[in-house]
Enzyme design. Sequence first.
Site, PDB file in Angstrom:
ATOM      1  N   GLN A  82     -14.722   2.145   1.701  1.00 16.32           N
ATOM      2  CA  GLN A  82     -14.021   1.782   0.462  1.00 16.32           C
ATOM      3  C   GLN A  82     -13.775   3.040  -0.357  1.00 16.32           C
ATOM      4  O   GLN A  82     -14.713   3.766  -0.685  1.00 16.32           O
ATOM      5  CB  GLN A  82     -14.848   0.775  -0.359  1.00 16.32           C
ATOM      6  CG  GLN A  82     -14.082   0.262  -1.576  1.00 16.32           C
ATOM      7  CD  GLN A  82     -14.864  -0.776  -2.386  1.00 16.32           C
ATOM      8  OE1 GLN A  82     -16.076  -0.921  -2.224  1.00 16.32           O
ATOM      9  NE2 GLN A  82     -14.168  -1.478  -3.266  1.00 16.32           N
ATOM     10  N   ASP A 133       0.841  -1.194   0.000  1.00 14.42           N
ATOM     11  CA  ASP A 133       0.000   0.000   0.000  1.00 14.42           C
ATOM     12  C   ASP A 133       0.887   1.258   0.000  1.00 14.42           C
ATOM     13  O   ASP A 133       1.909   1.310   0.684  1.00 14.42           O
ATOM     14  CB  ASP A 133      -0.900  -0.014   1.247  1.00 14.42           C
ATOM     15  CG  ASP A 133      -2.061   0.952   1.150  1.00 14.42           C
ATOM     16  OD1 ASP A 133      -3.210   0.492   1.096  1.00 14.42           O
ATOM     17  OD2 ASP A 133      -1.815   2.183   1.135  1.00 14.42           O
ATOM     18  N   HIS A 135     -10.217  -5.163  -3.050  1.00 13.94           N
ATOM     19  CA  HIS A 135      -8.887  -5.371  -2.491  1.00 13.94           C
ATOM     20  C   HIS A 135      -9.028  -5.818  -1.045  1.00 13.94           C
ATOM     21  O   HIS A 135      -9.905  -5.354  -0.325  1.00 13.94           O
ATOM     22  CB  HIS A 135      -8.014  -4.109  -2.582  1.00 13.94           C
ATOM     23  CG  HIS A 135      -8.686  -2.863  -2.112  1.00 13.94           C
ATOM     24  ND1 HIS A 135      -9.609  -2.184  -2.860  1.00 13.94           N
ATOM     25  CD2 HIS A 135      -8.586  -2.191  -0.943  1.00 13.94           C
ATOM     26  CE1 HIS A 135     -10.043  -1.136  -2.178  1.00 13.94           C
ATOM     27  NE2 HIS A 135      -9.449  -1.123  -1.012  1.00 13.94           N
ATOM     28  N   HIS A 182      -7.000  -5.932   2.452  1.00 11.66           N
ATOM     29  CA  HIS A 182      -5.844  -5.379   3.175  1.00 11.66           C
ATOM     30  C   HIS A 182      -5.243  -6.443   4.090  1.00 11.66           C
ATOM     31  O   HIS A 182      -5.975  -7.127   4.816  1.00 11.66           O
ATOM     32  CB  HIS A 182      -6.271  -4.224   4.084  1.00 11.66           C
ATOM     33  CG  HIS A 182      -6.820  -3.024   3.395  1.00 11.66           C
ATOM     34  ND1 HIS A 182      -6.076  -1.896   3.174  1.00 11.66           N
ATOM     35  CD2 HIS A 182      -8.060  -2.740   2.903  1.00 11.66           C
ATOM     36  CE1 HIS A 182      -6.824  -0.970   2.577  1.00 11.66           C
ATOM     37  NE2 HIS A 182      -8.032  -1.462   2.402  1.00 11.66           N
ATOM     38  N   ASN A 186     -13.044  -3.549   2.749  1.00 12.35           N
ATOM     39  CA  ASN A 186     -14.140  -2.582   2.774  1.00 12.35           C
ATOM     40  C   ASN A 186     -14.988  -2.688   1.506  1.00 12.35           C
ATOM     41  O   ASN A 186     -14.451  -2.771   0.401  1.00 12.35           O
ATOM     42  CB  ASN A 186     -13.572  -1.163   2.881  1.00 12.35           C
ATOM     43  CG  ASN A 186     -12.723  -0.978   4.132  1.00 12.35           C
ATOM     44  OD1 ASN A 186     -13.057  -1.516   5.184  1.00 12.35           O
ATOM     45  ND2 ASN A 186     -11.634  -0.249   4.021  1.00 12.35           N
TER      46      ASN A 186
HETATM   47  P1  5GP Z   1      -9.922   1.288   0.841  1.00  9.19           P
HETATM   48  O1  5GP Z   1     -10.120   2.481   1.716  1.00  9.19           O
HETATM   49  O2  5GP Z   1     -10.599   1.448  -0.507  1.00  9.19           O
HETATM   50  O3  5GP Z   1     -10.251  -0.008   1.501  1.00  9.19           O
HETATM   51  O4  5GP Z   1      -8.361   1.225   0.595  1.00  9.19           O
HETATM   52  C1  5GP Z   1      -7.714   1.762  -0.497  1.00  9.19           C
HETATM   53  C2  5GP Z   1      -6.240   1.616  -0.238  1.00  9.19           C
HETATM   54  O5  5GP Z   1      -5.547   1.761  -1.448  1.00  9.19           O
HETATM   55  C3  5GP Z   1      -5.675   2.668   0.719  1.00  9.19           C
HETATM   56  O6  5GP Z   1      -5.035   2.008   1.806  1.00  9.19           O
HETATM   57  C4  5GP Z   1      -4.707   3.456  -0.136  1.00  9.19           C
HETATM   58  O7  5GP Z   1      -3.564   3.875   0.582  1.00  9.19           O
HETATM   59  C5  5GP Z   1      -4.355   2.471  -1.227  1.00  9.19           C
HETATM   60  N1  5GP Z   1      -4.009   3.076  -2.507  1.00  9.19           N
HETATM   61  C6  5GP Z   1      -4.729   4.012  -3.180  1.00  9.19           C
HETATM   62  N2  5GP Z   1      -4.139   4.299  -4.364  1.00  9.19           N
HETATM   63  C7  5GP Z   1      -3.031   3.515  -4.435  1.00  9.19           C
HETATM   64  C8  5GP Z   1      -2.004   3.359  -5.422  1.00  9.19           C
HETATM   65  O8  5GP Z   1      -1.994   4.003  -6.468  1.00  9.19           O
HETATM   66  N3  5GP Z   1      -1.034   2.443  -5.160  1.00  9.19           N
HETATM   67  C9  5GP Z   1      -1.013   1.701  -3.998  1.00  9.19           C
HETATM   68  N4  5GP Z   1      -0.013   0.842  -3.844  1.00  9.19           N
HETATM   69  N5  5GP Z   1      -1.953   1.837  -3.045  1.00  9.19           N
HETATM   70  C10 5GP Z   1      -2.944   2.729  -3.257  1.00  9.19           C
END
Ligand code: 5GP
Length: 136
Positions: A95, A32, A101, A103, A88
């Site tokens: 999300q 991440d 995805h 985590h 999420n």
């Molecule tokens: P969510 O809140 O949707 O469950 O998590 C999205 C996750 O994706 C976040 O932890 C954020 O830091 C990560 N993320 C968003 N954009 C990118 C990216 O371009 N590259 C990587 N490696 N992680 C990302």
Amino acid sequence: MKKNDCIFCKIANGEIPSKTLYEDEEFRMILDLNPATKGHALILPKDHADDLYGLSDGQASKIMLLAKKMAVKMTEKLQCDGLNLIQNNGEAAGQTVRHFHLHLIPRYTDDGQQLGWKPGETTQEELEEVRKQITG
Ligand code: 5GP
Ligand code: ZN
């Protein structure tokens, strides 16, 4: 199938570089970019699915198996003290990227992170109502 303009489709399929921990025909696991802790990683399917509801049964089972294998490896290599699996679905659930995805968040004693929820209160009657709503 990839979805146009989906950043995780591009990352999963290697069009945008990422720090990859694991890759096979169907999945890529990456670090991440804004890690909650050292080693915070995401498992992405290469085929687009918005969220958990959009996964096939086959994908869902493979993701959990991969998560288990990588959790064991990460715990050994990073010497973390625990590890959270978080996933999420939908804006209300936090999300922010609409491509499934999972985590994997290694945890370290006193790492200062507060992942979780505020425990609520309920009654046996309310619990029974919810149970019926879900199973009925
Ligand atoms: P969510 O809140 O949707 O469950 O998590 C999205 C996750 O994706 C976040 O932890 C954020 O830091 C990560 N993320 C968003 N954009 C990118 C990216 O371009 N590259 C990587 N490696 N992680 C990302
Ligand atoms: Zn996508």
